[in-house]
Scaffold this active site. Structure first.
Site, PDB file in Angstrom:
ATOM      1  N   HIS A  70       0.903  -1.200   0.013  1.00 51.14           N
ATOM      2  CA  HIS A  70       0.114   0.067   0.086  1.00 51.14           C
ATOM      3  C   HIS A  70       0.865   1.031  -0.061  1.00 51.14           C
ATOM      4  O   HIS A  70       2.105   1.278   0.381  1.00 51.14           O
ATOM      5  CB  HIS A  70      -0.907  -0.033   1.323  1.00 51.14           C
ATOM      6  CG  HIS A  70      -2.086  -0.948   1.119  1.00 51.14           C
ATOM      7  ND1 HIS A  70      -3.134  -0.971   1.896  1.00 51.14           N
ATOM      8  CD2 HIS A  70      -2.142  -2.240   0.495  1.00 51.14           C
ATOM      9  CE1 HIS A  70      -3.721  -2.011   1.799  1.00 51.14           C
ATOM     10  NE2 HIS A  70      -3.334  -2.695   0.882  1.00 51.14           N
ATOM     11  N   GLU A  78       1.267   4.023   1.936  1.00 55.02           N
ATOM     12  CA  GLU A  78       1.554   4.147   3.048  1.00 55.02           C
ATOM     13  C   GLU A  78       2.790   3.324   3.573  1.00 55.02           C
ATOM     14  O   GLU A  78       3.868   3.830   4.236  1.00 55.02           O
ATOM     15  CB  GLU A  78       0.531   4.292   4.295  1.00 55.02           C
ATOM     16  CG  GLU A  78      -0.585   5.441   4.082  1.00 55.02           C
ATOM     17  CD  GLU A  78      -1.769   4.627   3.265  1.00 55.02           C
ATOM     18  OE1 GLU A  78      -2.692   5.273   3.187  1.00 55.02           O
ATOM     19  OE2 GLU A  78      -1.582   3.721   2.652  1.00 55.02           O
ATOM     20  N   CYS A 118      -6.127   2.452   5.639  1.00 51.73           N
ATOM     21  CA  CYS A 118      -6.845   1.313   5.979  1.00 51.73           C
ATOM     22  C   CYS A 118      -6.310   0.774   7.178  1.00 51.73           C
ATOM     23  O   CYS A 118      -5.410   0.985   7.770  1.00 51.73           O
ATOM     24  CB  CYS A 118      -6.511   0.197   4.729  1.00 51.73           C
ATOM     25  SG  CYS A 118      -4.709  -0.551   4.958  1.00 51.73           S
ATOM     26  N   CYS A 169      -2.400  -0.221   7.335  1.00 47.95           N
ATOM     27  CA  CYS A 169      -1.768   1.029   7.087  1.00 47.95           C
ATOM     28  C   CYS A 169      -1.453   1.592   8.601  1.00 47.95           C
ATOM     29  O   CYS A 169      -0.629   2.111   8.882  1.00 47.95           O
ATOM     30  CB  CYS A 169      -1.831   1.911   6.092  1.00 47.95           C
ATOM     31  SG  CYS A 169      -1.575   0.985   4.664  1.00 47.95           S
TER      32      CYS A 169
END
Length: 159
Positions: free
Chosen positions: A56, A58, A86, A89
């Site tokens: 992801h 991040e 999310c 993250c």
């Protein structure tokens, strides 16, 4: 309080999200990490291009920043992300410990685009056996050995 400088860095995160989508790297998410007014980490969602469900924006940006800074924590850094993080993250952000996080779109916006984290937020509150993916614990005596060894160490880098 969000400043004009914050807005500028947030736009860089959004630009990374756009870049990732345009290059078919993954979902519509981008992130930059800033320390003392300088971008020290950046990333966009690369889940499908890297075949890595943890890639992801991040997470990619945290890895990039930590490598550049030579640290495993992001003290005195601000994380700017194109969308509310999310649960995965969010956990990584707490482990990395930036000073603050600023995001542009909400998780509701992500859900409307097909990225719905509501299931994960719900699953976190359930016991292992109640979850959609069952979690079972089988305690073994050997499992305590690494913790015992850790507790005996004189010098520990707690994170």
């Amino acid at each position: 309080m969000i400043t004009q400088e914050d807005i500028s860095f947030l736009k860089k995160a959004i630009y990374l999200a756009l870049t990732g989508v345009a290059q078919d790297k993954g979902g519509p998410f981008g992130c930059v990490i800033v320390k003392n007014g300088e971008v020290v980490g950046k990333g966009y969602n690369s889940v499908t291009s890297m075949m890595d469900p943890t890639a992801h924006a991040e997470i990619v940006a945290i890895r990039d920043a930590c490598k550049k800074l030579g640290e495993y924590q992001l003290n005195d850094c601000t994380l700017y992300t194109s969308c509310e993080p999310c649960p995965m993250c969010l956990g990584a952000i707490y482990w990395a410990r930036p000073s603050r996080v600023i995001y542009a779109a909400t998780r509701d916006t992500a859900a409307e685009a097909g990225f719905d984290d509501a299931l994960i937020y719900k699953e976190i509150t359930l016991t292992g056996k109640e979850r959609k993916i069952p979690f079972e614990c089988q305690q073994l005596e050997e499992a305590f050995e690494p913790f015992s060894l850790w507790n005996q160490k004189e010098k520990k880098d707690l994170y």
